[in-house]
Design a protein around this motif. Structure first.
Motif, PDB file in Angstrom:
ATOM      1  N   PHE A 284       0.854  -1.191   0.000  1.00  0.00           N
ATOM      2  CA  PHE A 284       0.000   0.000   0.000  1.00  0.00           C
ATOM      3  C   PHE A 284       0.881   1.228   0.000  1.00  0.00           C
ATOM      4  CE2 PHE A 284      -4.023   2.044   0.799  1.00  0.00           C
ATOM      5  CZ  PHE A 284      -3.736   3.169   1.550  1.00  0.00           C
ATOM      6  N   VAL A 285       0.737   2.058  -1.013  1.00  0.00           N
ATOM      7  CA  VAL A 285       1.564   3.263  -1.104  1.00  0.00           C
ATOM      8  C   VAL A 285       0.652   4.473  -0.965  1.00  0.00           C
ATOM      9  CG1 VAL A 285       3.185   4.553  -2.509  1.00  0.00           C
ATOM     10  CG2 VAL A 285       3.104   2.067  -2.686  1.00  0.00           C
ATOM     11  N   ALA A 286       0.994   5.362  -0.024  1.00  0.00           N
ATOM     12  CA  ALA A 286       0.188   6.566   0.167  1.00  0.00           C
ATOM     13  C   ALA A 286       0.898   7.746  -0.464  1.00  0.00           C
ATOM     14  CB  ALA A 286      -0.001   6.806   1.658  1.00  0.00           C
ATOM     15  N   ILE A 287       0.163   8.490  -1.300  1.00  0.00           N
ATOM     16  CA  ILE A 287       0.742   9.687  -1.920  1.00  0.00           C
ATOM     17  C   ILE A 287      -0.166  10.850  -1.552  1.00  0.00           C
ATOM     18  CG2 ILE A 287       1.572  10.693  -4.056  1.00  0.00           C
ATOM     19  CD1 ILE A 287       1.425   7.841  -5.256  1.00  0.00           C
ATOM     20  N   PRO A 288       0.134  11.539  -0.457  1.00  0.00           N
ATOM     21  CA  PRO A 288      -0.779  12.603   0.002  1.00  0.00           C
ATOM     22  C   PRO A 288      -0.631  13.857  -0.838  1.00  0.00           C
ATOM     23  CG  PRO A 288       1.110  12.443   1.462  1.00  0.00           C
ATOM     24  CD  PRO A 288       1.294  11.375   0.424  1.00  0.00           C
ATOM     25  N   THR A 289      -1.734  14.548  -0.974  1.00  0.00           N
ATOM     26  CA  THR A 289      -1.697  15.814  -1.714  1.00  0.00           C
ATOM     27  C   THR A 289      -1.919  16.998  -0.808  1.00  0.00           C
ATOM     28  OG1 THR A 289      -4.020  15.452  -2.190  1.00  0.00           O
ATOM     29  CG2 THR A 289      -2.446  14.841  -3.897  1.00  0.00           C
ATOM     30  N   THR A 290      -2.135  16.736   0.479  1.00  0.00           N
ATOM     31  CA  THR A 290      -2.206  17.842   1.424  1.00  0.00           C
ATOM     32  C   THR A 290      -1.017  17.728   2.333  1.00  0.00           C
ATOM     33  OG1 THR A 290      -3.508  16.466   2.880  1.00  0.00           O
ATOM     34  CG2 THR A 290      -4.698  17.998   1.456  1.00  0.00           C
ATOM     35  N   SER A 291      -0.703  18.843   2.957  1.00  0.00           N
ATOM     36  CA  SER A 291       0.485  18.844   3.788  1.00  0.00           C
ATOM     37  C   SER A 291       0.088  19.272   5.173  1.00  0.00           C
ATOM     38  CB  SER A 291       1.471  19.843   3.177  1.00  0.00           C
ATOM     39  OG  SER A 291       2.741  19.632   3.677  1.00  0.00           O
ATOM     40  N   GLY A 292       0.159  18.381   6.126  1.00  0.00           N
ATOM     41  CA  GLY A 292      -0.210  18.816   7.466  1.00  0.00           C
ATOM     42  C   GLY A 292      -0.924  17.753   8.253  1.00  0.00           C
ATOM     43  N   THR A 293      -1.734  16.999   7.587  1.00  0.00           N
ATOM     44  CA  THR A 293      -2.487  16.017   8.371  1.00  0.00           C
ATOM     45  C   THR A 293      -1.616  14.839   8.799  1.00  0.00           C
ATOM     46  OG1 THR A 293      -3.114  14.917   6.342  1.00  0.00           O
ATOM     47  CG2 THR A 293      -4.657  16.534   7.227  1.00  0.00           C
ATOM     48  N   GLY A 294      -0.539  14.594   8.048  1.00  0.00           N
ATOM     49  CA  GLY A 294       0.285  13.423   8.391  1.00  0.00           C
ATOM     50  C   GLY A 294      -0.482  12.136   8.169  1.00  0.00           C
ATOM     51  N   SER A 295      -1.522  12.190   7.354  1.00  0.00           N
ATOM     52  CA  SER A 295      -2.371  11.012   7.207  1.00  0.00           C
ATOM     53  C   SER A 295      -1.654   9.866   6.526  1.00  0.00           C
ATOM     54  CB  SER A 295      -3.635  11.375   6.427  1.00  0.00           C
ATOM     55  OG  SER A 295      -3.272  12.118   5.284  1.00  0.00           O
ATOM     56  N   GLU A 296      -0.478  10.164   5.938  1.00  0.00           N
ATOM     57  CA  GLU A 296       0.233   9.066   5.283  1.00  0.00           C
ATOM     58  C   GLU A 296       0.955   8.173   6.277  1.00  0.00           C
ATOM     59  OE1 GLU A 296       0.999  12.210   5.123  1.00  0.00           O
ATOM     60  OE2 GLU A 296       3.134  12.501   5.468  1.00  0.00           O
ATOM     61  N   VAL A 297       1.006   8.581   7.540  1.00  0.00           N
ATOM     62  CA  VAL A 297       1.641   7.703   8.522  1.00  0.00           C
ATOM     63  C   VAL A 297       0.741   7.396   9.712  1.00  0.00           C
ATOM     64  CG1 VAL A 297       4.053   8.186   8.025  1.00  0.00           C
ATOM     65  CG2 VAL A 297       2.792   9.694   9.550  1.00  0.00           C
ATOM     66  N   THR A 298      -0.558   7.718   9.615  1.00  0.00           N
ATOM     67  CA  THR A 298      -1.411   7.457  10.770  1.00  0.00           C
ATOM     68  C   THR A 298      -1.782   5.992  10.856  1.00  0.00           C
ATOM     69  OG1 THR A 298      -3.321   8.003   9.448  1.00  0.00           O
ATOM     70  CG2 THR A 298      -2.456   9.729  10.898  1.00  0.00           C
ATOM     71  N   LYS A 299      -2.164   5.617  12.081  1.00  0.00           N
ATOM     72  CA  LYS A 299      -2.504   4.220  12.333  1.00  0.00           C
ATOM     73  C   LYS A 299      -4.007   4.027  12.346  1.00  0.00           C
ATOM     74  CE  LYS A 299       1.489   3.787  15.268  1.00  0.00           C
ATOM     75  NZ  LYS A 299       2.001   3.612  16.613  1.00  0.00           N
ATOM     76  N   VAL A 300      -4.698   5.064  11.941  1.00  0.00           N
ATOM     77  CA  VAL A 300      -6.151   5.019  12.067  1.00  0.00           C
ATOM     78  C   VAL A 300      -6.795   4.989  10.700  1.00  0.00           C
ATOM     79  CG1 VAL A 300      -8.105   6.116  13.147  1.00  0.00           C
ATOM     80  CG2 VAL A 300      -5.843   6.498  14.058  1.00  0.00           C
ATOM     81  N   ALA A 301      -7.914   4.339  10.628  1.00  0.00           N
ATOM     82  CA  ALA A 301      -8.777   4.469   9.447  1.00  0.00           C
ATOM     83  C   ALA A 301     -10.190   4.654   9.962  1.00  0.00           C
ATOM     84  CB  ALA A 301      -8.680   3.231   8.573  1.00  0.00           C
ATOM     85  N   VAL A 302     -10.882   5.643   9.419  1.00  0.00           N
ATOM     86  CA  VAL A 302     -12.273   5.865   9.822  1.00  0.00           C
ATOM     87  C   VAL A 302     -13.161   5.630   8.623  1.00  0.00           C
ATOM     88  CG1 VAL A 302     -13.906   7.491  10.742  1.00  0.00           C
ATOM     89  CG2 VAL A 302     -11.515   7.616  11.452  1.00  0.00           C
ATOM     90  N   ILE A 303     -14.083   4.711   8.765  1.00  0.00           N
ATOM     91  CA  ILE A 303     -14.985   4.423   7.645  1.00  0.00           C
ATOM     92  C   ILE A 303     -16.400   4.473   8.164  1.00  0.00           C
ATOM     93  CG2 ILE A 303     -15.635   2.714   5.928  1.00  0.00           C
ATOM     94  CD1 ILE A 303     -12.780   1.805   5.921  1.00  0.00           C
ATOM     95  N   SER A 304     -17.221   5.293   7.500  1.00  0.00           N
ATOM     96  CA  SER A 304     -18.585   5.449   8.014  1.00  0.00           C
ATOM     97  C   SER A 304     -19.524   4.464   7.350  1.00  0.00           C
ATOM     98  CB  SER A 304     -19.064   6.875   7.801  1.00  0.00           C
ATOM     99  OG  SER A 304     -18.998   7.188   6.433  1.00  0.00           O
ATOM    100  N   ASP A 305     -20.506   4.090   8.100  1.00  0.00           N
ATOM    101  CA  ASP A 305     -21.533   3.163   7.614  1.00  0.00           C
ATOM    102  C   ASP A 305     -22.869   3.892   7.686  1.00  0.00           C
ATOM    103  OD1 ASP A 305     -23.096   1.035   6.950  1.00  0.00           O
ATOM    104  OD2 ASP A 305     -22.182  -0.329   8.412  1.00  0.00           O
TER     105      ASP A 305
END
Lengths: 549, 778
Positions: A284-305
């Motif tokens: 899985f390769v993450a290529i973020p386009t925003t700078s600041g959230t650090g979402s490319e290294v977070t351990k969380v995933a939020v998925i809504s149902d």
């Protein structure tokens, strides 16, 4: 120049941490672990073996360096550098268990996937001077700046498995990454925003003659039905890797797909929770386009149902992507306002990582470095958006802050900030910028020392030296408020310094006083409140909200 | 130049059939168990062949291994360390043979970075093998094939860095007692040269001086070095070797009656003095010519009347080609020695075979050109043997095979096929036992008890008491010495120089050695040998550990022999020694009561009816420290009981007491209706399950699947820390001790609930440690 940040693996430090290694092993489906004792340290190695919990493994095999290690699938190397060197090229998962401070001295960079420093074998007091600094420096290719005296807590766990490439044309690394992992037909996920901004070409150019499958209809929130349909597409097309190219929702959706296809579970609900996801085999390769959230290294995933009206939260070390590519060209076109709020988002991450209760020396180093980089480059990037040097620095800062907070967690700023975002639909970064100074003031008494030290990172050594010691904590908060003011000025008033400044596209105020009750209620349910150094009740939150309105 | 600490533990593993090579790694445990040189070579044989495989090896076929094995001592510069071992399955005996050799080849190989060379297969055409630090290369031997041992070493034009191991025409023609030459020293016995010739290998050239070796413990090594030099210099036996070479033994032989005379018939002859060391030293104006790093300097060169300078023959050659064939002209022996060296023939076996042929001809059993006291045709017959021409073709087979064909086994002086050395055992019973039981066959260096019985006079020679013990002890000692490897001659000095044996009156020693062998053994000090090993490799080894290692090596060798077909009836002496008492010797005439001593020996060695160690013993030997140990995790019953109790208490306390408080009920209301919560210790420890009923919590029983949310503590240790309030709940989470399965968002409520419970349950000073902020619960 493309810089690479290495993966630290897992570092377990302190009391009863050997037992935690066992849980990790269980998560990875390890069937036959073995302890390999360095010659001359058999007694201590045996002690290390005993620390590994009963119940999972009735007994553990222990062999010498030269023993037959063929039949085992997990190696616990109890010893020093000579032992880890011997097994350097071994492909199996390994844990390094140093048995004395001298063994720690020998370590300068991650050797194995796990590093266990258990209090029973190496006392906290005997940690070699500057060990964590050296370690974190090796992770970042020397980028880490000295943050002074290391504060070593009694116990901590640090985990980072993402290999980060960042630089002006970091995407050029993509073919190499794909080859290294044997990916022949990746699935490329993105959203319409990226496509219309013309950024897609940067990635597709690097595909060379690889076939790939494109899905660009990801909505602004990650939903289970979208995840499932993308997973179907993946299986139908026989893809063998995932590239998530975009902002937070693209990355979260990507992670959902990643879970689905790697583990092949019918109902993702069964994996909800913290610490229950095993290592995922698909790259899985993450290529973020925003700078600041650090979402490319977070351990969380939020998925809504939406059907069931709830959000599923997945928290696991193994949700960190295998690779992340931070290409400064992608953020070059970010307008000043977005730059400033995402920058302050990173600042919040770093400051909270440095002051909250789960802080540890490795994340401290990264957070410190992130703050220093932001100090030097954030306002400059807002003033001079096309200068890639600043973009690069911001990308690095965001990533380091991301790694830091993924391990030390964030605190009250995020609890309240998330809730403001959820209740009032305000942008994440805006909420963080505004709430940072008042929350720090609320926490000040307890985190005085850390805040005082941070002054050097936030404002520079001169300011630090000239401020009297007992005034430093207050000065740090004041400096951060000044940042907000400066950025507000530079963005023509769009960067908020108060809650009432947060406006929607039409200029209407997003946060109203009537919302405070709801916000406070929601904050109490946000997990990050656990990590705030100071307990916060509903009335305390209301007080904070009033203060920065 | 690279430096290695200790030893490289790498052997060059060469397949001559397809000219390939690889690296064999000696494991650390192998080094601990088998020391090196001979021991490791035997281990390689054990590992590479099954039991049936061992028997099936044709010694002159491609599946036999020829192993050159160097040992940890080589190239350390220690005195008498310039030797290496050649190990293979002997074509003469059909059993394992290990032959020690001096010369430069060993050191060249070692300083090229190789602890040994394993040769398997057979080259398709005559070959020269070249070895250096990079590996091996193969060249056709060309015109070298057919040359003599010194001739070929000249032709190879060796540089000062190079050392060679070569065979002569005898080896090429697979004479069963052909030897291997290195410099001017020989790996003599058992036909090792024939094995090399069968592999079509004319020479191995090693180019060394690339690697130096450093002892792991330099100060200990230096200390040991000093001590051993001192001992060797002082020792009486080595002193006499230094002056007269091994031929110093000739006069002892005359005096005690162990001279080999007339195919071992007579034990004494008046002219034997002509071939004594002293006589020859004078006659030839001898000077030293010895192995590298030698302190004993037993080798000598001298000026012969025909003007040439020749190596003075060893005691064995002087005996077997002197008194044993009734020749007393040492000049001739010198010439024959030179010829045999050049042809590459073992002098002991050649002499023994010829003596048998002479007696067989005398007795009319087999016609021969050879005759006692007629030395004129010896030279030509030696050539015939080497080229398997005329009578030489049969003589090349050795006395065992010939006597089996023609008869005359009673006077075929061999044990297991190897011709007995030039010491008549009727003068020294212990030495006789040594011949009978030595794994190799009739080699005198198995236990060399004659040194104690006659040369040094420490032990009475004509009693069986204690002899078996001493043979066992010396065999183990020498097996270890051959695995270190050091020259056996240095061992005398090392063992007997310590004060007590040196100054104790001889008669006391004589009594002590046979009545209290263990005590007498303890008077000797061979710790220098174990200290050498320890200081070079860093592996701890005591002097008794050294003996135990030697025992292992000896027993392994015997077991291999048994697999190869050795039988108990081979542990015996030729009938001449057990039946013929009266000889020309004027001293005590005896026969050797070998059966009794062999029985004692078997008992001490714990051999079974195969006359070898039990299979189980060898299996156990191979498993030493090689099976994994088991580490049992520490179980803490106290912690388990405590945690179970606390969980149970909470199970009562929360519904009964805590839920009475308003603020607690407020928190409960934050949870969904009928919310099922579980709190447990991973993976299957004590658990507490609660369910929301109204605005209270009720205790229930739940499985993991039934619960909406389970909070796990990752280990019993983690639970202990939490439930003894050493860590707060938040602290526990911060340290990563909790895992949550299910609905994560409610974790906060859970933690706040736990905090309130702790405040209610505990006295204030304890509760303050457990929670972030202490507030009274309404």
């Amino acid at each position: 120049m493309i810089r690479e940040f290495k993966a630290a693996g897992t570092v377990l430090f302190g009391k009863a941490m050997a037992a935690q290694l066992v849980v990790e092993m269980e998560q990875q489906n390890v069937k036959k672990p073995v302890i390999i004792a360095q010659r001359g340290f058999e007694g201590r190695a045996r002690k290390a073996g005993k620390l590994l919990t009963a119940g999972l493994y009735h007994s553990l095999d222990m062999i010498g360096e030269e023993g037959d290690h063929e039949p085992y699938d997990f190696l616990i190397l109890a010893g020093g550098k000579s032992l880890t060197d011997r097994f350097r090229d071994d492909e199996r998962q390994k844990a390094h268990f140093p048995l004395s401070p001298a063994h720690l001295e020998e370590i300068s960079e991650p050797e194995c996937q796990f590093l266990v420093i258990d209090n029973a074998l190496i006392n906290r007091r005997n940690i070699p001077e500057g060990f964590f600094r050296k370690y974190s420096r090796s992770l970042t290719g020397g980028l880490v700046l000295d943050s002074g005296e290391e504060i070593i807590p009694r116990t901590f766990a640090y985990h980072n498995r993402t290999v980060v490439s960042h630089g002006d044309s970091a995407l050029e690394k993509l073919p190499e990454i794909l080859s290294r992992r044997g990916v022949r037909k990746p699935l490329l996920l993105t959203d319409q925003g990226i496509v219309s901004a013309g950024l897609l070409d940067y990635v597709t150019k690097e595909m060379e003659n690889r076939p790939f499958v494109l899905f660009s209809e990801i909505p602004s929130d990650s939903r289970i039905d979208i995840v499932n349909s993308i997973a179907e597409l993946y299986k139908k097309e026989h893809c063998d890797g995932i590239l998530a190219f975009g902002g937070g929702s693209v990355l979260d959706t990507g992670k959902g797909v990643w879970l689905n296809v790697s583990l092949d579970v019918e109902d993702l609900n069964r994996l909800a929770g913290s610490g229950f996801i095993p290592r995922l085999s698909i790259p899985f390769v993450a290529i973020p386009t925003t700078s600041g959230t650090g979402s490319e290294v977070t351990k969380v995933a939020v998925i809504s149902d939406p059907e069931r009206g709830r959000k599923m939260l997945f928290n696991s070390d193994n949700l960190q992507p295998d690779y992340a590519i931070l290409d400064s060209r992608l953020t070059a076109s970010l307008p000043p306002f977005l730059t400033s709020i995402t920058g302050m988002d990173a600042m919040t991450h770093a400051v909270e990582a440095f002051t909250c209760i789960a802080k540890n020396p490795l994340s401290d180093q990264l957070a410190w470095t992130a703050i220093s980089l932001l100090r030097d480059h954030l306002t400059a990037a807002v003033e001079d958006p096309s200068n890639l040097k600043h973009r690069r620095a911001l990308a690095a800062a965001s990533n380091l802050a991301g790694s830091a907070f993924s391990n030390s967690m964030v605190g009250l700023v995020h609890s309240i900030g998330h809730s403001v975002g959820a209740v009032c639909h305000a942008p994440h970064g805006s909420c963080m910028s505004v709430l940072l100074p008042p929350v720090l003031r609320y926490n000040k008494e307890v985190v005085k020392k850390d805040l005082a030290r941070l002054l050097e990172a936030v404002a520079g050594k001169e300011v630090y030296d000239e401020t009297p010691r007992d005034k430093r904590a207050e000065r740090t908060i004041a400096e951060l408020e000044l940042y907000n003011m400066k950025l507000k000025e530079l963005t023509g008033g769009r960067h908020p310094s108060k809650l009432s400044d947060i406006k929607n596209r039409d200029g209407g105020q997003l946060v109203r006083e009537e919302d405070f009750e709801a916000i406070a209620e929601t904050s109490l349910g946000d997990g990050s409140i656990i990590y705030n150094p100071v307990e916060a009740r509903k009335k305390d939150i209301l007080m904070i909200l009033k203060e920065c309105y | 130049m690279k430096t290695i600490k200790g030893t490289s533990n790498r052997y060059l593993d060469i397949n001559l059939t397809d000219s390939t090579w690889s690296v064999y790694h000696v494991s650390h445990q192998d080094l601990i168990d088998f020391l090196g040189a001979k021991g490791i070579a035997l281990k390689i044989f054990h590992d590479r062949f099954s039991r049936d495989g061992l028997k099936a090896i044709d010694p002159l076929g491609p599946d036999n291994l020829l192993i050159y094995s160097m040992g940890v001592m080589l190239s350390t510069g220690a005195p008498c360390s310039g030797r290496f071992e050649v190990v293979t399955k002997s074509p003469l005996t059909g059993l394992m043979v290990g032959s020690s050799c001096g010369g430069y080849f060993g050191e060249a190989c070692k300083t090229a970075g190789w602890d040994g060379v394993i040769l398997s297969g057979a080259a398709p055409e005559p070959t020269v093998l070249r070895i250096d630090s990079g590996g091996a290369s193969f060249e056709p031997a060309g015109a070298l094939w057919g040359q003599g041992t010194h001739e070929v070493q000249e032709s190879l034009n060796l540089s000062p860095k190079e050392g060679a191991a070569v065979i002569g025409p005898a080896g090429e023609n697979k004479v069963l007692y052909a030897n291997i030459c290195s410099g001017h020293r020989f790996a003599g016995r058992g036909g090792v040269g024939a094995v090399m010739g069968a592999k079509n290998l004319k020479a191995i050239v090693a180019r060394g001086k690339e690697i130096t070796y450093e002892p792991a413990r330099p100060e200990l090594f230096d200390k040991t070095l000093e001590k051993s030099k001192k001992y060797i210099h002082r020792n009486g036996v080595t002193k006499s070797y230094r002056l007269y070479g091994t031929n110093a033994n000739v006069r002892y032989g005359i005096k005690s009656g162990f001279s080999p005379v007339r195919n071992f018939r007579d034990r004494w002859h008046e002219e034997t003095e002509k071939t004594s060391g002293e006589a020859m030293a004078e006659r030839y104006r001898t000077r030293h010519s010895a192995c590298r790093h030698c302190s004993v300097l037993c080798g000598h060169k001298g000026h012969y009347p025909d003007g040439k300078i020749r190596q003075i023959p060893e005691y064995e050659t002087i005996g077997m080609f002197g008194s044993n064939i009734e020749n007393f002209d040492p000049d001739k022996i010198g010439i024959w020695n030179e010829e045999m060296n050049e042809l590459g023939i073992d002098t002991i076996s050649a002499g023994g075979t010829m003596a048998w042929a002479m007696e067989a001809a005398e007795k009319g059993i087999r016609p021969s050109e050879l005759k006692f006291g007629e030395p004129e045709n010896i030279s030509s017959l030696l050539k015939d043997i080497a080229y398997r021409k005329g009578e030489g073709a049969e003589l090349a087979e050795g006395s065992k095979k010939l006597s089996e064909i023609y008869g005359g086994t009673g006077f075929a002086i061999h044990v297991k096929g190897i011709e007995v050395a030039a010491y008549d055992p009727r003068a020294s019973w212990g030495h006789g036992l040594g011949y009978a039981v030595h794994n190799k066959g009739g080699c005198h260096l198995g236990s060399y008890l004659i040194s104690l019985e006659q040369l040094m006079g420490y032990m009475p020679p004509h009693t069986t008491m204690g002899k078996a013990q001493w043979v066992v002890f010396m065999e183990d000692m020498f097996s270890a010495v051959n695995s270190l490897q050091v020259c056996l001659f240095s061992v005398f000095g090392i063992m007997t120089e310590p004060v007590i044996p040196k100054y104790l009156p001889k008669f006391v020693l004589n009594i002590a050695t046979i009545t209290m062998p263990k005590v007498a053994m303890m008077l000797m000090d061979w710790s220098i040998l174990s200290e050498y090993f320890m200081s070079i490799t860093g592996i701890p080894l005591s002097k008794w550990g050294l003996i135990r290692a030697g025992e292992r090596i000896n027993k392994l060798e015997r077991w291999l022999n048994v697999q190869m077909g050795m039988t108990p009836d081979q542990d015996t002496l030729p009938a001449r020694f057990t039946e013929e008492r009266d000889t020309a010797f004027k001293g005590k005439n005896t026969v050797v009561p070998v059966k009794k001593m062999v029985r004692q020996y078997y008992r001490l060695r714990r051999y079974d009816n195969t006359a070898g160690p039990e299979d189980r013993e060898i299996e156990k030997m191979m498993k030493r420290n090689r099976t994994p140990k088991q580490v049992k995790p520490a179980r803490s019953t106290i912690k388990l009981i405590y945690c179970t109790t606390v969980m149970a208490v909470l199970g009562w306390f929360i519904p009964a007491v805590a839920c009475r408080k308003t603020s607690v009920r407020e928190e409960v209301r934050a949870l969904p209706d009928d919310f099922k919560l579980r709190f447990a210790i991973w993976p299957s420890g004590p658990a507490l399950s609660l369910m929301r009923v109204g605005d209270r919590l009720k205790k229930v029983a739940l499985t993991e699947e039934e619960a909406d949310m389970t909070v796990y503590l990752k280990s019993l240790e983690a639970a202990w820390l939490l439930l003894t309030f050493q860590e707060s709940t938040c602290g526990s989470e911060a340290a990563g001790r909790l895992m949550v399965k299910g609905d994560l968002p409610h974790t906060c409520t859970f933690i706040r609930l736990m905090d309130k419970v702790e405040i209610l349950l505990l006295p204030r000073f304890l509760a303050k440690r457990a929670v972030k902020k202490w507030e009274p619960v309404k």
